[in-house]
Design an enzyme around this catalytic site. Structure first.
Site, PDB file in Angstrom:
ATOM      1  N   ASN A 150     -56.426 -27.601 -31.724  1.00 56.84           N
ATOM      2  CA  ASN A 150     -56.672 -26.315 -31.040  1.00 56.84           C
ATOM      3  C   ASN A 150     -55.522 -25.882 -30.136  1.00 56.84           C
ATOM      4  O   ASN A 150     -55.417 -24.702 -29.800  1.00 56.84           O
ATOM      5  CB  ASN A 150     -57.988 -26.365 -30.266  1.00 56.84           C
ATOM      6  CG  ASN A 150     -57.965 -27.315 -29.100  1.00 56.84           C
ATOM      7  OD1 ASN A 150     -57.325 -28.365 -29.172  1.00 56.84           O
ATOM      8  ND2 ASN A 150     -58.637 -26.971 -28.028  1.00 56.84           N
ATOM      9  N   SER A 226     -62.396 -35.141 -29.904  1.00 51.56           N
ATOM     10  CA  SER A 226     -63.849 -35.183 -29.709  1.00 51.56           C
ATOM     11  C   SER A 226     -64.276 -36.430 -28.942  1.00 51.56           C
ATOM     12  O   SER A 226     -63.583 -37.446 -28.931  1.00 51.56           O
ATOM     13  CB  SER A 226     -64.552 -35.152 -31.067  1.00 51.56           C
ATOM     14  OG  SER A 226     -64.386 -36.402 -31.706  1.00 51.56           O
ATOM     15  N   GLY A 230     -63.055 -40.296 -29.323  1.00 52.95           N
ATOM     16  CA  GLY A 230     -62.522 -40.836 -28.075  1.00 52.95           C
ATOM     17  C   GLY A 230     -63.194 -42.137 -27.671  1.00 52.95           C
ATOM     18  O   GLY A 230     -62.535 -43.105 -27.273  1.00 52.95           O
ATOM     19  N   GLU A 247     -58.848 -37.008 -23.180  1.00 55.71           N
ATOM     20  CA  GLU A 247     -59.438 -35.714 -22.826  1.00 55.71           C
ATOM     21  C   GLU A 247     -60.343 -35.317 -23.973  1.00 55.71           C
ATOM     22  O   GLU A 247     -59.881 -35.173 -25.106  1.00 55.71           O
ATOM     23  CB  GLU A 247     -58.335 -34.663 -22.633  1.00 55.71           C
ATOM     24  CG  GLU A 247     -57.517 -34.856 -21.380  1.00 55.71           C
ATOM     25  CD  GLU A 247     -58.353 -34.822 -20.112  1.00 55.71           C
ATOM     26  OE1 GLU A 247     -59.452 -34.238 -20.106  1.00 55.71           O
ATOM     27  OE2 GLU A 247     -57.913 -35.423 -19.117  1.00 55.71           O
ATOM     28  N   CYS A 281     -61.569 -26.876 -25.052  1.00 58.08           N
ATOM     29  CA  CYS A 281     -62.520 -27.814 -24.446  1.00 58.08           C
ATOM     30  C   CYS A 281     -62.980 -27.285 -23.089  1.00 58.08           C
ATOM     31  O   CYS A 281     -63.987 -27.721 -22.562  1.00 58.08           O
ATOM     32  CB  CYS A 281     -61.906 -29.199 -24.329  1.00 58.08           C
ATOM     33  SG  CYS A 281     -60.378 -29.223 -23.421  1.00 58.08           S
ATOM     34  N   GLU A 459     -54.033 -35.927 -16.696  1.00 58.60           N
ATOM     35  CA  GLU A 459     -52.813 -35.478 -17.367  1.00 58.60           C
ATOM     36  C   GLU A 459     -52.119 -34.441 -16.494  1.00 58.60           C
ATOM     37  O   GLU A 459     -52.705 -33.905 -15.570  1.00 58.60           O
ATOM     38  CB  GLU A 459     -53.175 -34.811 -18.694  1.00 58.60           C
ATOM     39  CG  GLU A 459     -53.786 -35.762 -19.697  1.00 58.60           C
ATOM     40  CD  GLU A 459     -53.790 -35.181 -21.100  1.00 58.60           C
ATOM     41  OE1 GLU A 459     -53.055 -35.683 -21.944  1.00 58.60           O
ATOM     42  OE2 GLU A 459     -54.536 -34.220 -21.339  1.00 58.60           O
TER      43      GLU A 459
HETATM   44  C1  UN1 Z   1     -56.799 -24.409 -21.111  1.00 60.14           C
HETATM   45  O1  UN1 Z   1     -57.987 -24.122 -20.946  1.00 60.14           O
HETATM   46  O2  UN1 Z   1     -55.878 -23.652 -20.760  1.00 60.14           O
HETATM   47  O3  UN1 Z   1     -58.122 -29.135 -25.707  1.00 60.14           O
HETATM   48  C2  UN1 Z   1     -56.363 -25.706 -21.655  1.00 60.14           C
HETATM   49  C3  UN1 Z   1     -58.358 -28.336 -24.811  1.00 60.14           C
HETATM   50  C4  UN1 Z   1     -57.870 -28.679 -23.416  1.00 60.14           C
HETATM   51  C5  UN1 Z   1     -56.867 -27.738 -22.909  1.00 60.14           C
HETATM   52  C6  UN1 Z   1     -57.430 -26.488 -22.360  1.00 60.14           C
HETATM   53  N1  UN1 Z   1     -57.355 -30.037 -23.406  1.00 60.14           N
HETATM   54  O4  UN1 Z   1     -58.932 -27.301 -25.036  1.00 60.14           O
END
Ligand code: UN1
Length: 477
Positions: A150, A226, A230, A247, A281, A459
Site C-alpha cells: 500500500n 497484516s 506479523g 507495524e 493502516c 519507526e
Molecule cells: C500515513 O497514514 O500517512 O501501512 C502512513 C500503512 C502505514 C503508514 C500510514 N504504515 O498504512
C-alpha cells in the site's frame, strides 16, 4: 509498457525466469511488469552478500552514508513524476497520491542523510574518579525488510533509509503486488553508488519472506503488513533472538462530537476513510458520532462520499482509485456483505463499478447504524468501507474508541478543549489526531501504535535509531 524486473544482489541486477506478473489494478488487461521469483537459496546468497558488505559499510565515515542517502533522495525527487506514475499504475492510488508518496520517500532519504551525521551516543560521569564512560550506537547488522503493497516506495524508504544511515546492510523483500516500484527504488540506490551487498532486493512470494525471517544471518527484521503474518514473524524472530519491529493493522476510531464543526468533521472523515482507497493502516474506518450531530453528519458524509470520483489512477480527475489487487477487492466486497448481513445500513456506495477500463473499482461505502459488536467495527477491511456508530455522549464515544484489538491511530473532531485534552490522554492508541484525519503523517516524526497494531520500537524520525542501532557502553580508566 511492460518492464522485466530483476533482483539486486551484491551490486548486480540479477535476472531470472520472469514467472511473476504485476498487474495494473485500474486496467487488469495491462501488465506493468514481469518479475523473477526468488527462493530460500537466493535469500541465502543475498544474506551472504549483506554480511560481507557489513564491516565496510558500518565502519565507513558517516559522511559516506549521508552522501549516499542524500543522492538517493535527490534522484527520487528529480524523477518524482515518472515514479509517481509507475506507482499509480502498479498500486492504483491516484497520480497525485502516488507522486506525493514518491516525494515522501525522497524526503525520508534526505532526513536520514542528516541523521547519519548526528551524534547518537552520550557521555556520563563515572562514580569512580578518573574513569570516562560513554555510550555508542553501532549498526545491528544485516536487516531483513518485509514491506507492504500500500506504500510501495515510502515504506521501503522509511525502513531502508535509517537502516543504511546507521551502518546496517539490507535484504528487502517487497510485497508481491508491487515489485516494479520497489525495483525502481533498488535501481536508484545502486545507481547512486551503494557498495555491492549493502542493499539487496529479492523479489518473490511468501516463501522469500519466510526464508528471510528464518535466516540465522538476519540480525533484525522490520515488517509492515497484516497482523496475522506479523504474529508469525514475531514468534520466529524471538525464537532465534533476532530483533523485531512490526507495524500491522488498525481499526482506527474517529470520534465526532456534537460541538464539532460539521464541514470540517465531514472533510476529515472523507480523507481518513476514503482517500488512497482506504488502503492505509491509519485509515479512519470506524466513525463514532454523538447523538446531537449524528444524523446531519451521516447525511453529509454520505453525500460527499457519493460525489467522489472513482476512476483510473492516471486520470487526473480521479479522487479514489481502484483496490490494489483482486484479493483486496474481494475482501472489500465480502465485508460489505458481512456488514449488511449483520444489520448495517448502506448509506452510500459499496457497488462494483464498471468503468472504461476493467479494474477493481467500487464506490466508496458508508455503512451507518452499525452496532459496536459487529465485525465491521472490529476487523480491518483495508478498503473504502467506513462504518458509523451512534453514541449518546463523549464518555460512550471514548469507551468505544478504546475497544478492540488494535491501537494505531485515533482521532477526535471537537471544538471543546476539555474533550480534546481528555481524549489525547485517555485514548488507547499510539497516535492521536485532534481535528485531523487519523491517516496522513509527517515523514520526520516517529510512527507507531499500541496493542495489536505495533510491536517493537517506533519507526521513523528521531525514534528510528532505537531499532537500527545497538548500544555499546565503554568505560575507560
Ligand atoms: C500515513 O497514514 O500517512 O501501512 C502512513 C500503512 C502505514 C503508514 C500510514 N504504515 O498504512
Amino acid at each position: 509498457m511492460t518492464e522485466t524486473l530483476t533482483h539486486f544482489i551484491n551490486g548486480v541486477a540479477l535476472p531470472g525466469d520472469p514467472v511473476g506478473t504485476s498487474i495494473n489494478p485500474s486496467n487488469i488487461d495491462e501488465l506493468v511488469a514481469r518479475y523473477p521469483k526468488g527462493d530460500a537459496a537466493l535469500v541465502d546468497t543475498a544474506v551472504q552478500a549483506a554480511q560481507d558488505a557489513l564491516p565496510g559499510w558500518s565502519s565507513a565515515s558517516p559522511e559516506v552514508r549521508s552522501d549516499l542517502l542524500d543522492k538517493v533522495g535527490a534522484t527520487i525527487m528529480a524523477r518524482a513524476a515518472d515514479l509517481g506514475a509507475l506507482l499509480a499504475r502498479e498500486e492504483g492510488k491516484t497520480l497525485a497520491e502516488g507522486t506525493g508518496e514518491v516525494m515522501r520517500a525522497a524526503r525520508i532519504f534526505k532526513y536520514f542523510a542528516g541523521e547519519a551525521l548526528r551524534r547518537h551516543g552520550r557521555t556520563l560521569e563515572s562514580t569512580r574518579p578518573g574513569i570516562d564512560v560513554a555510550t555508542y550506537r553501532e549498526a545491528v547488522g544485516v536487516v531483513g525488510l518485509i514491506t507492504p503493497w500500500n506504500f510501495p516506495i515510502a515504506i521501503p524508504a522509511w525502513k531502508a533509509a535509517p537502516a543504511l544511515a546507521f551502518g546496517n546492510t539490507i535484504v528487502l523483500k517487497p510485497a508481491t503486488p508491487t515489485p516494479a516500484t520497489a525495483h525502481a527504488l533498488a535501481a536508484i540506490i545502486h545507481e547512486c553508488g551503494a557498495p555491492p551487498g549493502v542493499f539487496n532486493l529479492v523479489l518473490g512470494d511468501g516463501d522469500v519472506g519466510r526464508a528471510i525471517v528464518d535466516h540465522p544471518g538476519i540480525d533484525a527484521l522490520s515488517f509492515t503488513g497484516s497482523q496475522t503474518v506479523g504474529a508469525r514473524i514475531a514468534e520466529a524472530a524471538v525464537r532465534r533472538q533476532a530483533r523485531v519491529q512490526m507495524e500491522m493493522g488498525g481499526k482506527n476510531p474517529l470520534v465526532v462530537l456534537d460541538d464539532a464543526d460539521l464541514d470540517r468533521a465531514v472533510a476529515i472523515a472523507l480523507d481518513g476513510g476514503f482517500f488512497q482507497t482506504g488502503q492505509r493502516c491509519t485509515a479512519s474506518s470506524r466513525i463514532i458520532v454523538t447523538d446531537g450531530i449524528h444524523d446531519r453528519f451521516v447525511a453529509a458524509l454520505a453525500e460527499r462520499a457519493r460525489g467522489l470520483k472513482v476512476g483510473h489512477a492516471l486520470d487526473p480527475a480521479t479522487q479514489v482509485g481502484p483496490a490494489a489487487h483482486a484479493e483486496q477487492f474481494e475482501q472489500n466486497l465480502r465485508y460489505m456483505r458481512i456488514a449488511v448481513d449483520e444489520g448495517g445500513r448502506v448509506a452510500a456506495g459499496g457497488d462494483v463499478l464498471k468503468l472504461d477500463t476493467p479494474g477493481y473499482y467500487m464506490s466508496p461505502a458508508l455503512i451507518a447504524d452499525t452496532d459496536p459488536d459487529m465485525r465491521i467495527n472490529g476487523e480491518e477491511v483495508f478498503g473504502p468501507v467506513v462504518s458509523t456508530v451512534r453514541v449518546k455522549d463523549y464518555d460512550a464515544a471514548l469507551d468505544l474508541a478504546n475497544r478492540g484489538d488494535f491501537g494505531l491511530s485515533a482521532g477526535i473532531v471537537t471544538t471543546s478543549l476539555h474533550h480534546a485534552r481528555h481524549f489525547r490522554r485517555a485514548v488507547r492508541a499510539g497516535m492521536v489526531m485532534v481535528n485531523l484525519p487519523t491517516a496522513g503523517v509527517d515523514y520526520h516524526v516517529p510512527f507507531g501504535g499500541s496493542r495489536k497494531s505495533s510491536y517493537g520500537p517506533r519507526e521513523q524520525g528521531f525514534a528510528a535509531v532505537e531499532f537500527y542501532t545497538q548500544m555499546k557502553i565503554v568505560y575507560t580508566g
